[in-house]
Design an enzyme around this catalytic site. Structure first.
Site, PDB file in Angstrom:
ATOM      1  CG  ASP A 138     -16.563 -33.200  32.643  1.00  0.00           C
ATOM      2  OD1 ASP A 138     -15.572 -32.804  32.013  1.00  0.00           O
ATOM      3  OD2 ASP A 138     -17.740 -32.960  32.296  1.00  0.00           O
ATOM      4  CG  ASP A 171     -14.167 -28.492  30.868  1.00  0.00           C
ATOM      5  OD1 ASP A 171     -14.210 -28.346  29.637  1.00  0.00           O
ATOM      6  OD2 ASP A 171     -14.741 -29.419  31.469  1.00  0.00           O
TER       7      ASP A 171
END
Length: 213
Positions: A138, A171
């Site tokens: 991430d 995401d």
């Protein structure tokens, strides 16, 4: 050709997602020391890894990650088949694009889970195997608010909390796809609604005809 166009959208999401993750892994330091401010303290690039599901949640088992990765693999095939079905049935273009984005995002994070434990060697130290135990990379950190929550707040009270999670391209693709479907669901499904109403009307006509005869 019609299938290639929409599956190509999913492929584009995967390419951008994986390229950004590998760029972050090779060019940024992990955690706060490598953090890059893009828009003040509000939007930052922050290299971190997620061993589990959304918001870092995990299945409490030695093989929890393996179960999660296997579930993602099954879901990928399910979403892929659903996308194929929608294209063949000529569903609303916007809806098909959203499902393609969701498929691309699902595959993007699945690649991390299956391969990154080996390729990036980022599997947790206690993982039974690096395969299927990779951690998702991430990097986008939108810091709306962070600090200590009051003690009276259920579950998270008294703890240091960031209001917004750190996420990646995959995401974002999933979130945007789902959000657009929720916002425009009336438009996306108006054809199916009209068809269902016609079928109800036809049934009523048939029932009335049988009753009169």
């Amino acid at each position: 050709m019609k299938y290639l166009k929409y599956f190509g959208i999913a492929l584009l999401v995967i390419i951008i997602d994986q390229a950004s993750k590998l760029l972050v892994h090779t060019q940024m330091d992990f955690g706060t020391p490598g953090q890059i401010k893009v828009i003040g303290d509000w939007f930052k690039l922050h290299y971190t890894t997620n061993p589990g599901m959304a918001f870092g949640m995990q299945l409490g088992s030695e093989y929890g990650k393996l179960i999660l990765t296997s579930f993602r693999l099954i879901a990928m095939f399910g979403i892929g088949y659903y996308l194929y079905y929608l294209i063949s049935k000529k569903a609303h273009v916007g809806y098909i694009v959203c499902i393609a984005m969701i498929l691309g995002g699902a595959i993007g994070n699945l690649i991390d889970s299956i391969f990154y434990g080996v390729l990036l060697q980022n599997a947790p130290y206690n993982a039974p195997s690096p395969w299927f135990h990779g951690q998702v990379v991430d990097m986008f950190y939108i810091d709306i608010w962070e600090g200590f929550l009051p003690e009276w707040v259920p579950i998270w009270g008294g703890s240091y909390t960031a209001l917004w999670p750190i996420f990646n391209v995959a995401d974002a693709a999933i979130f945007v796809g789902v959000a657009i479907i929720l916002i425009f669901q009336t438009r996306f499904f108006e054809h199916e609604k009209a068809q269902a109403e016609r079928e109800v009307e036809e049934d009523e006509v048939q029932k009335q005809f049988l009753k009169e005869s």
